[in-house]
Design a protein around this motif. Sequence first.
Motif, PDB file in Angstrom:
ATOM      1  N   GLU A 133      -0.043-113.748 -32.013  1.00  0.00           N
ATOM      2  CA  GLU A 133      -1.299-114.504 -31.844  1.00  0.00           C
ATOM      3  C   GLU A 133      -1.025-115.881 -31.244  1.00  0.00           C
ATOM      4  O   GLU A 133      -1.828-116.397 -30.460  1.00  0.00           O
ATOM      5  N   MET A 183      -0.812-102.990 -33.900  1.00  0.00           N
ATOM      6  CA  MET A 183      -0.605-104.344 -33.397  1.00  0.00           C
ATOM      7  C   MET A 183      -0.124-104.298 -31.952  1.00  0.00           C
ATOM      8  O   MET A 183      -0.590-105.063 -31.097  1.00  0.00           O
ATOM      9  N   GLN A 226       2.473-110.683 -36.644  1.00  0.00           N
ATOM     10  CA  GLN A 226       1.080-110.888 -36.243  1.00  0.00           C
ATOM     11  C   GLN A 226       0.846-112.346 -35.842  1.00  0.00           C
ATOM     12  O   GLN A 226       0.225-112.636 -34.814  1.00  0.00           O
ATOM     13  N   THR A 227       1.353-113.269 -36.658  1.00  0.00           N
ATOM     14  CA  THR A 227       1.228-114.690 -36.332  1.00  0.00           C
ATOM     15  C   THR A 227       1.943-115.008 -35.026  1.00  0.00           C
ATOM     16  O   THR A 227       1.427-115.753 -34.178  1.00  0.00           O
ATOM     17  N   GLY A 264      -1.869-113.594 -40.045  1.00  0.00           N
ATOM     18  CA  GLY A 264      -0.659-112.934 -40.523  1.00  0.00           C
ATOM     19  C   GLY A 264      -0.672-112.734 -42.026  1.00  0.00           C
ATOM     20  O   GLY A 264      -0.279-111.680 -42.536  1.00  0.00           O
ATOM     21  N   LEU A 288      -3.095-109.855 -42.922  1.00  0.00           N
ATOM     22  CA  LEU A 288      -2.495-108.539 -42.679  1.00  0.00           C
ATOM     23  C   LEU A 288      -1.470-108.220 -43.758  1.00  0.00           C
ATOM     24  O   LEU A 288      -1.430-107.103 -44.284  1.00  0.00           O
ATOM     25  N   GLN A 305       0.661 -99.387 -38.789  1.00  0.00           N
ATOM     26  CA  GLN A 305       0.141-100.747 -38.689  1.00  0.00           C
ATOM     27  C   GLN A 305       0.845-101.517 -37.574  1.00  0.00           C
ATOM     28  O   GLN A 305       0.225-102.289 -36.844  1.00  0.00           O
ATOM     29  N   GLY A 319       3.303-109.442 -41.182  1.00  0.00           N
ATOM     30  CA  GLY A 319       2.385-110.569 -41.046  1.00  0.00           C
ATOM     31  C   GLY A 319       2.933-111.662 -40.144  1.00  0.00           C
ATOM     32  O   GLY A 319       2.204-112.252 -39.338  1.00  0.00           O
TER      33      GLY A 319
END
Length: 502
Positions: free
Chosen positions: A308, A210, A304-305, A183, A186, A206, A301
């Motif tokens: 994941e 994702m 993203q974390t 994260g 990114l 972006q 970001g």
Amino acid sequence: MEFHVKSGSPEKQRSACIVVGVYEPRRLSGIAEQLDQISEGYISNLLRRGDLEGKPGQMLLLHHVPNVLSERVLLVGCGKERELDERQYKQIITKTINTLNETGSMEAVCFLTELHVKGRDTYWKVRQAVETSHASLYNFDVLKSKKDEYRRPLRKLIFNVPTRRELTLGEQAVNHGNAVAAGMKLCRDVANMPPNICNPAYLASQARQMAENFDKLTVTTVGEEQMEQLGMNSYLAVGRGSDNESIMTVMNYQGNPDSSARPIVLIGKGLTFDSGGISLKPGAGMDEMKYDMGGAAGVLGAMQTLVEMDLPLNVIGILAGCENMPSGRAYRPGDILTTMSGQTVEVLNTDAEGRLVLCDALTYVERFDPELVIDTATLTGACVVALGGQASGLLANHNPLAHEILNAGEQSGDRAWRLPLWDEYQSQLDSPFADMANIGGKEAGTITAACFLSRFAKKYHWAHIDCAGTAWQSGKNKGSTGRPVPILAQFLLNRVDASSQE
């Protein structure tokens, strides 16, 4: 780079390098003592000769230590044992990673995670080592025609934990550390991208990329035509001077098994370039105003974390993309804007634009019936003056939420400091012509900016993180820091832990 955990004694390690600590003055850590005994005093003899004092960050690379199976042993100065704290631990890890990367050790077994750091357990030490390692190796060179490359870069790092019982905890720490680091990367990549590439449409692209990789994430956008229909006149006014369309990106992550669970909403200010508009900024340092989308980069970001780690939460991320430029179409000082909420704002300074974008975003998210809302923004220079680059400013209308965020900051090392949101400050926003002005004068600039936002966040629990001083660094090492990804990610992790204990 790969990270793993294992539990084993140093004499059995076959690796390109073993990393152990030495305290000041010339005192071996427990693991280093074991190696010294195996090598029949080879290491302690070197220290007695004065080759290493053990001061923080000192490095001594040894080759072919007698009776040690690994090719190299890296001795790392850790300072005085009782004074080893979180900040020093991260500095030691950074220096270690850079040294390993430069000396051709493509893999290493690191015993620094067994050092005693005041108040921190194995999980924290391993996770912070992973995050710090990723951060120290970060380099934004995608737009360089010639790239600096190491001949034999570090590719694999194994962290040793004291007992086999802690392996599961260590593996969890590696997974969480990798997710937070992804994260942060990114966030840094997007924030460091120049504004001729990174505009509101780029932020949306972006987010869509994702979503292509994660089934639980969907992305929609709100363009200028829809904003006009919704009455988001404040948001629209800020971007009117730019040729780049204002785009608000909505990232909807459905991870909670209960699909009806109310979502957590994260809103990021996404000014992909802030010239100040008609109230033009000084030319010096204006290149750094590409970082005025640091809040949106942080939310991107954090999402993203989140995906994941596959957390069982419902989270909506808002990237409030916009560009503030001067032109014949730009909004002016003296304009009065009618926000989506119906409240009116007199514009006294077009460089106080972030709050004008965020206020409509705060109204927009009411439709999601949120459990809570956190907005984050590089909002005020006053926050930089007050807190520097160490802590983000935090203001909130709900004490328990503020305490949760502060706690997440302490846990993650991405700290925040709470400022008051008292009614006495609200009068600084009084306007003779509208419901409020968009600035409140020189005094308490961070607080009055949050007071402004609070008027649009009365229907839910809300907190505001001003990351103007923490989102990027200036000067020779100019670049995004990846903050506030860690504090947002930790907040979400803690939410999962809290719900599992109910």
